[in-house]
Scaffold this motif. Structure first.
Motif, mmCIF file in Angstrom:
data_model
loop_
_atom_site.group_PDB
_atom_site.id
_atom_site.type_symbol
_atom_site.label_atom_id
_atom_site.label_comp_id
_atom_site.label_asym_id
_atom_site.label_seq_id
_atom_site.Cartn_x
_atom_site.Cartn_y
_atom_site.Cartn_z
ATOM 1 N N LEU A 1 -2.239 4.046 -3.907
ATOM 2 C CA LEU A 1 -2.220 2.980 -4.814
ATOM 3 C C LEU A 1 -1.846 1.789 -4.000
ATOM 4 C CD1 LEU A 1 0.839 1.821 -5.970
ATOM 5 C CD2 LEU A 1 0.682 4.159 -6.888
ATOM 6 N N SER A 2 -2.280 0.685 -4.395
ATOM 7 C CA SER A 2 -2.018 -0.709 -3.915
ATOM 8 C C SER A 2 -1.348 -1.704 -4.976
ATOM 9 C CB SER A 2 -2.971 -1.467 -3.321
ATOM 10 O OG SER A 2 -4.141 -1.559 -3.932
ATOM 11 N N LYS B 1 0.340 2.507 -13.419
ATOM 12 C CA LYS B 1 -0.031 2.510 -11.996
ATOM 13 C C LYS B 1 1.339 2.288 -11.209
ATOM 14 C CE LYS B 1 -4.915 2.032 -12.378
ATOM 15 N NZ LYS B 1 -5.184 2.241 -13.690
ATOM 16 N N ASP C 1 -6.157 15.502 -8.435
ATOM 17 C CA ASP C 1 -6.691 15.430 -7.072
ATOM 18 C C ASP C 1 -5.719 15.945 -5.848
ATOM 19 O OD1 ASP C 1 -8.637 13.775 -7.832
ATOM 20 O OD2 ASP C 1 -7.989 11.847 -7.397
ATOM 21 N N ASP D 1 -3.084 9.968 2.864
ATOM 22 C CA ASP D 1 -4.033 9.270 2.119
ATOM 23 C C ASP D 1 -3.772 8.302 0.910
ATOM 24 O OD1 ASP D 1 -5.874 11.452 3.040
ATOM 25 O OD2 ASP D 1 -5.783 12.537 1.174
ATOM 26 N N LYS D 2 -4.660 7.292 0.827
ATOM 27 C CA LYS D 2 -4.379 6.245 0.215
ATOM 28 C C LYS D 2 -4.081 6.605 -1.354
ATOM 29 C CE LYS D 2 -7.475 2.574 -0.144
ATOM 30 N NZ LYS D 2 -8.245 1.608 0.273
ATOM 31 N N GLU E 1 -3.230 -1.354 -8.303
ATOM 32 C CA GLU E 1 -4.856 -0.419 -8.361
ATOM 33 C C GLU E 1 -4.619 0.941 -7.816
ATOM 34 O OE1 GLU E 1 -9.145 -1.001 -6.654
ATOM 35 O OE2 GLU E 1 -7.816 -2.782 -6.230
ATOM 36 N N GLY E 2 -4.986 1.982 -8.435
ATOM 37 C CA GLY E 2 -4.919 3.259 -8.096
ATOM 38 C C GLY E 2 -6.301 3.945 -7.742
ATOM 39 N N TYR E 3 -5.936 4.684 -6.641
ATOM 40 C CA TYR E 3 -7.049 5.465 -5.844
ATOM 41 C C TYR E 3 -7.195 6.890 -6.121
ATOM 42 C CZ TYR E 3 -6.748 0.851 -3.875
ATOM 43 O OH TYR E 3 -6.497 -0.791 -3.542
ATOM 44 N N VAL E 4 -6.377 7.319 -6.918
ATOM 45 C CA VAL E 4 -6.394 8.799 -7.116
ATOM 46 C C VAL E 4 -6.114 9.267 -8.721
ATOM 47 C CG1 VAL E 4 -5.482 9.650 -4.850
ATOM 48 C CG2 VAL E 4 -3.724 8.874 -6.819
ATOM 49 N N ASN E 5 -6.499 10.413 -9.156
ATOM 50 C CA ASN E 5 -6.282 10.980 -10.349
ATOM 51 C C ASN E 5 -5.420 11.945 -10.427
ATOM 52 O OD1 ASN E 5 -8.234 8.973 -11.871
ATOM 53 N ND2 ASN E 5 -9.635 9.663 -10.355
ATOM 54 N N LEU F 1 0.703 -1.199 0.073
ATOM 55 C CA LEU F 1 -0.043 -0.067 0.027
ATOM 56 C C LEU F 1 0.861 1.364 0.004
ATOM 57 C CD1 LEU F 1 -2.899 1.197 0.162
ATOM 58 C CD2 LEU F 1 -2.691 1.029 2.364
#
Length: 165
Positions: A115-116, A69, A106, A112-113, A99-103, A53
């Motif tokens: 990517l994993s 990613k 942002d 803050d998370k 896996e990405g959680y932001v763009n 993470l």
């Protein structure tokens, strides 16, 4: 007094960069890739992750997120440009196991998370899981102090103390 009332914002010049991943801290010079070890992209530090993470190391804005990613760029509130590159030779994985959680665009806060990633898959398909954290706009940095620690906890451990010009 009026500056405070009418938005003349004080520009922050100093900043602490916290660990974006949990794991063993490795000097950037020991990263088994000359691009990072010879600081061609900039100075910084690296972490051999123990979990998959990545969190933001600073308050700032996502300015780059590779389509694969495996790497993400953040511009901090002080103007430092920070590249987090998960693993070595991971671009060839074409995003598999990430896996990405932001763009891009942002706003993020430290912790803050972002990517994993699948550590085991990286170990299988890439040359290393080691994750360089590099300041790519070193010409705008007045000083960069590396914190002496052997282990890092994401979102908590202070890695770098920056002072911008």
């Amino acid at each position: 007094m009026f500056n405070k009332l009418f938005g003349k914002k004080e520009v922050k010049k100093e900043e602490t960069v916290v660990a974006p991943v949990t794991g063993k801290i490795v000097p950037i010079e020991e990263v088994p890739d000359p691009t990072f070890a010879q600081k061609m992209m900039g100075d910084g530090i690296a972490i051999e992750p123990s979990e998959g993470l990545v969190v933001s190391p600073v308050d700032g804005e996502i300015v780059q997120f590779f389509h694969t990613k495996h790497a993400i760029g953040i511009k901090s509130e002080t103007g430092a440009e920070i590249l987090i590159h998960v693993g070595l030779e991971t671009v060839s994985m074409n995003g598999e196991g990430f896996e990405g959680y932001v763009n891009v665009g942002d706003k993020v806060k430290a912790g803050d998370k972002l990517l994993s990633f699948d550590i085991d898959l990286i170990k299988e398909k890439a040359s290393s899981t080691i994750t360089p954290i590099v300041i790519t706009n070193g010409d705008e940095v007045e000083s960069l102090d590396k914190r002496a620690a052997s282990e890092a906890v994401k979102g908590e451990t202070s890695l770098l103390q920056l002072k911008m010009k």
